[in-house]
Design an enzyme around this catalytic site. Structure first.
Site, short mmCIF file in Angstrom:
data_model
loop_
_atom_site.label_atom_id
_atom_site.label_comp_id
_atom_site.label_asym_id
_atom_site.label_seq_id
_atom_site.Cartn_x
_atom_site.Cartn_y
_atom_site.Cartn_z
N ASP A 1 -7.04 -0.80 -16.45
CA ASP A 1 -7.27 -0.20 -15.27
C ASP A 1 -6.35 0.97 -15.38
OD1 ASP A 1 -5.03 -2.27 -15.54
OD2 ASP A 1 -4.28 -1.49 -13.60
N ARG B 1 -2.86 13.26 -5.70
CA ARG B 1 -3.07 13.96 -6.60
C ARG B 1 -4.86 13.80 -7.12
NH1 ARG B 1 -2.43 8.04 -10.62
NH2 ARG B 1 -4.31 6.52 -8.89
N GLY C 1 0.68 -1.37 -0.23
CA GLY C 1 0.42 0.54 0.14
C GLY C 1 1.04 1.30 0.38
N ASP D 1 -1.97 6.88 -14.34
CA ASP D 1 -1.09 5.68 -13.67
C ASP D 1 0.10 5.84 -14.32
OD1 ASP D 1 -3.04 5.24 -11.74
OD2 ASP D 1 -3.73 3.56 -12.05
#
Ligand code: AMP
Ligand code: MG
Length: 479
Positions: free
Chosen positions: A246, A174, A124, A256
């Site tokens: 994704d 972000r 994470g 991303d």
């Protein structure tokens, strides 16, 4: 100074199965590395408050601002062509949506904020390298006018994360129009959850494509946005590197940033990503891959396009068949000004390809070759003088048929051809220095990339391609 954020969390109001509520996991000793004051102001946030003790605690995930409703979004995705039915935010937490003074809505997300139900084997967390990389590259894209998620802040966590070696941990704040992906649609389609699909579609239509009335209209709007986006990537020599479904935003933003890179030498089949062994996401495959990804979106939307499956397929297929033309038109719109053209003639694509072919043959520097056209040094980098001379004759003749004057054409090229891109070796050097506690190279690069179309005396070194020993041959996913 108090930090007040005007949150309005529309995604959190969608059904519970769209996400998992999840607070960020606190970190030991947060320290602010970078704060994007102009973005903060555009969002209606006080940069001073963000940089204050409380603000930094928030940016690190240690303190929740009032009105936040933290969650991890669920999504699916095709990764390198293979379908994974459940991915989701494994290291990112959406704090909420902020309404900017100009009325626009933006996700505020902490990337590297700790484990979520979708973390699988991951920790994470993020380390400083990819955080600074995303900061530099996403802001450079924005400065070039390319739709992208933004970087509001980077903080060091004061904790170590284990990658190939022990690294300093970091969190990136972000900002995005939204984090809704093609994979978000795929997640519900794979479960045949039509109610969720419909709720998601209505959400996306209202949020990103308010002019659209039908699902097919929305699909077409997403196709047009992706076509433009990929054309803009091509125009700046950008290789996304992990164009999985994704990692494809339905809002049409670049999202991303992993093993992405800007090319130095032009090679149409260039790949940098260490995990892209077969060149699936090579520079010149990006439009085809975008079409493939969008076909997955179209397929997920079928039940909403028409209750009659055959009719739905027919309409979705017709929309998909429009993509190559959308892309070709967008590509020309991007590349014409790069060679100084305002008008259109039938031979323009061939003319532009003529230059690209010469560049490919010599592995000419992508950025500098185009910038040279704007700065009165056309062809300076070419060894094949005769070859370039032939092209330049056609080019000059073509420019002569434009209504504009030479200075006007040069101004157009200067506005379309950046002098500065985040070159891989410069990013790597900035990251290495930052990991040793020296932020000066990062700050210098950041400042220059904020205004990439300006010619800056004293920054010539940042325009130079890498020397052979500086060349970065591979980039990594950087989680
Ligand atoms: P990417 O292709 O890099 O955007 O990531 C693919 C998936 O892996 C996403 O679901 C991420 O949330 C997850 N992921 C990547 N890195 C980590 C990490 N360090 N911890 C947990 N999940 C991660
Ligand atoms: Mg991703």
């Amino acid at each position: 100074m108090t930090l007040s954020i005007r949150f309005d969390n529309s995604y959190a109001r969608l059904p519970e199965r769209f996400y998992s509520r999840q607070a960020p996991e606190p970190v030991r000793a947060p320290r602010l590395i970078a704060l994007n004051s102009s973005l903060a102001e555009a969002l209606g946030l006080d940069p001073g408050a963000l940089a204050s003790e409380d603000g930094v605690q928030m940016l690190a995930g240690n303190r929740l601002p009032e009105g936040a409703d933290p969650l991890a979004q669920v999504y699916a995705g095709h990764q390198f062509g293979g379908f994974v039915p459940r991915l989701g935010d494994g290291r990112a937490i959406l704090l909420g949506e902020v309404l900017a003074p100009d009325g626009t809505r933006h996700d505020i997300q902490l990337k590297g904020a700790g484990r979520t139900p979708y973390s699988r084997m991951g920790d994470g967390r993020a380390w400083l390298g990819p955080v600074l990389r995303e900061y530099l590259v996403s802001e450079a894209m924005h400065a070039q006018g390319i739709p992208t998620t933004r970087a509001l802040a980077a903080v060091e966590t004061g904790e170590r994360v284990i990658r190939e070696t022990v690294r300093p941990g970091a969190v990136l704040t972000r900002v995005a129009a939204s984090h809704i992906r093609v994979g978000t649609f795929q997640y519900f389609a794979a479960r045949q959850d039509n109610d969720a699909l419909e709720a998601l579609t209505r959400h996306v239509m209202a949020r990103h494509y308010p002019g659209t009335e039908t699902v097919l209209d929305m699909l077409q709007a997403v196709l047009a946005a992706q076509a433009r986006l990929v054309a803009q990537w091509m125009g700046t020599g950008f290789i996304h590197g992990v164009m999985n479904t994704d990692n494809t935003s339905v809002a049409g933003e670049t999202i991303d940033y992993g093993p992405c890179a800007f090319m130095d030498a032009y090679r149409p089949d260039q790949v940098f990503s260490s995990i892209d062994a077969y060149g699936r996401y090579a520079y010149d495959r990006q439009a085809d891959i975008a079409a493939w990804n969008l076909a997955q979106l179209a397929s997920a939307l079928l039940p909403l396009i028409d209750p009659d499956r055959d009719r739905a397929i027919e309409q979705a297929t017709a929309a998909m068949h429009g993509f190559p033309d959308l892309f070709k038109a967008a590509w020309l719109e991007v590349f014409r000004p790069k060679i100084g053209l305002a008008g259109a003639e039938p031979g323009d694509a061939e003319l532009i390809h003529g230059l690209l072919d010469l560049m490919a043959a010599e592995r000419a520097d992508f950025t500098n070759t185009f910038r040279d056209l704007a700065e009165g040094r056309a062809g300076a980098g070419f060894r094949d003088r005769a070859g370039f001379g032939d092209w330049a004759r056609d080019w000059t003749a073509r420019l002569g048929r434009e209504a504009a004057t030479q200075p006007e054409a040069e101004a157009r090229m200067r506005a379309a051809n950046p002098a500065f891109i985040p070159r891989n070796h410069r990013i790597e050097a900035a990251i290495s220095a930052a990991a040793e506690g020296d932020l000066a190279p990062f700050r210098r690069l950041q400042e220059v990339l904020e205004r990439p179309f300006e010619t800056r005396p004293g920054a010539e070194d940042l325009r130079a391609p890498p020397a052979p020993h500086q060349e970065v041959l591979q980039t990594f996913c950087g989680t």
